[in-house]
Scaffold this active site. Structure first.
Site, PDB file in Angstrom:
ATOM      1  N   MET A   1      29.262 -17.341  -6.491  1.00  0.00           N
ATOM      2  CA  MET A   1      29.814 -16.479  -5.799  1.00  0.00           C
ATOM      3  C   MET A   1      28.688 -15.245  -5.335  1.00  0.00           C
ATOM      4  SD  MET A   1      32.486 -14.687  -7.932  1.00  0.00           S
ATOM      5  CE  MET A   1      33.270 -15.346  -9.017  1.00  0.00           C
ATOM      6  N   PRO A   2      28.579 -14.948  -4.057  1.00  0.00           N
ATOM      7  CA  PRO A   2      27.628 -14.703  -3.149  1.00  0.00           C
ATOM      8  C   PRO A   2      27.466 -13.092  -3.734  1.00  0.00           C
ATOM      9  CG  PRO A   2      28.566 -15.498  -1.705  1.00  0.00           C
ATOM     10  CD  PRO A   2      29.536 -15.683  -3.035  1.00  0.00           C
ATOM     11  N   ASN A   3      26.455 -12.144  -4.304  1.00  0.00           N
ATOM     12  CA  ASN A   3      26.307 -10.689  -4.817  1.00  0.00           C
ATOM     13  C   ASN A   3      25.224 -10.313  -4.123  1.00  0.00           C
ATOM     14  OD1 ASN A   3      26.932  -8.848  -6.265  1.00  0.00           O
ATOM     15  ND2 ASN A   3      24.850  -8.603  -7.162  1.00  0.00           N
ATOM     16  N   HIS A  38      35.500 -14.152  -2.914  1.00  0.00           N
ATOM     17  CA  HIS A  38      33.830 -14.680  -4.044  1.00  0.00           C
ATOM     18  C   HIS A  38      32.430 -13.703  -3.711  1.00  0.00           C
ATOM     19  CE1 HIS A  38      35.666 -18.821  -5.106  1.00  0.00           C
ATOM     20  NE2 HIS A  38      36.265 -17.380  -5.477  1.00  0.00           N
ATOM     21  N   ARG A  40      30.934 -10.284  -3.207  1.00  0.00           N
ATOM     22  CA  ARG A  40      29.868  -8.832  -3.755  1.00  0.00           C
ATOM     23  C   ARG A  40      29.318  -7.954  -2.822  1.00  0.00           C
ATOM     24  NH1 ARG A  40      34.055 -10.998  -5.800  1.00  0.00           N
ATOM     25  NH2 ARG A  40      34.753 -11.871  -8.402  1.00  0.00           N
TER      26      ARG A  40
END
Length: 73
Positions: A1-3, A38, A40
């Site tokens: 998940m990219p944040n 996914h 954020r």
């Protein structure tokens, strides 16, 4: 998940912040290849009096810029 976390000096409109979130979200989708749900994006706004660079706060720099703009050349 990219944040993705973005820290900005406070002072932008809700519309500007929403546009920023949208553009960053789209950029992550284009470049990382993940599902939209996914991604954020967190935007943190820091009061301009609490963010300094070169030993001057952003608020102090704002005041200097405003003063310089008012003074005749």
């Amino acid at each position: 998940m990219p944040n993705v976390e973005i820290t900005l000096g406070a002072g932008r409109s809700p519309e500007q912040l929403r546009d920023l979130i949208h553009e960053v979200h789209d950029a992550v989708l284009r470049t990382v290849g993940t599902r939209p749900e996914h991604v954020r994006v967190v935007v943190r706004e820091v009061p301009r009096s609490l963010w300094a660079t070169g030993d001057a706060t952003l608020a102090e720099m704002d005041a200097t810029t405003t003063t310089e703009m008012k003074e005749p050349s």
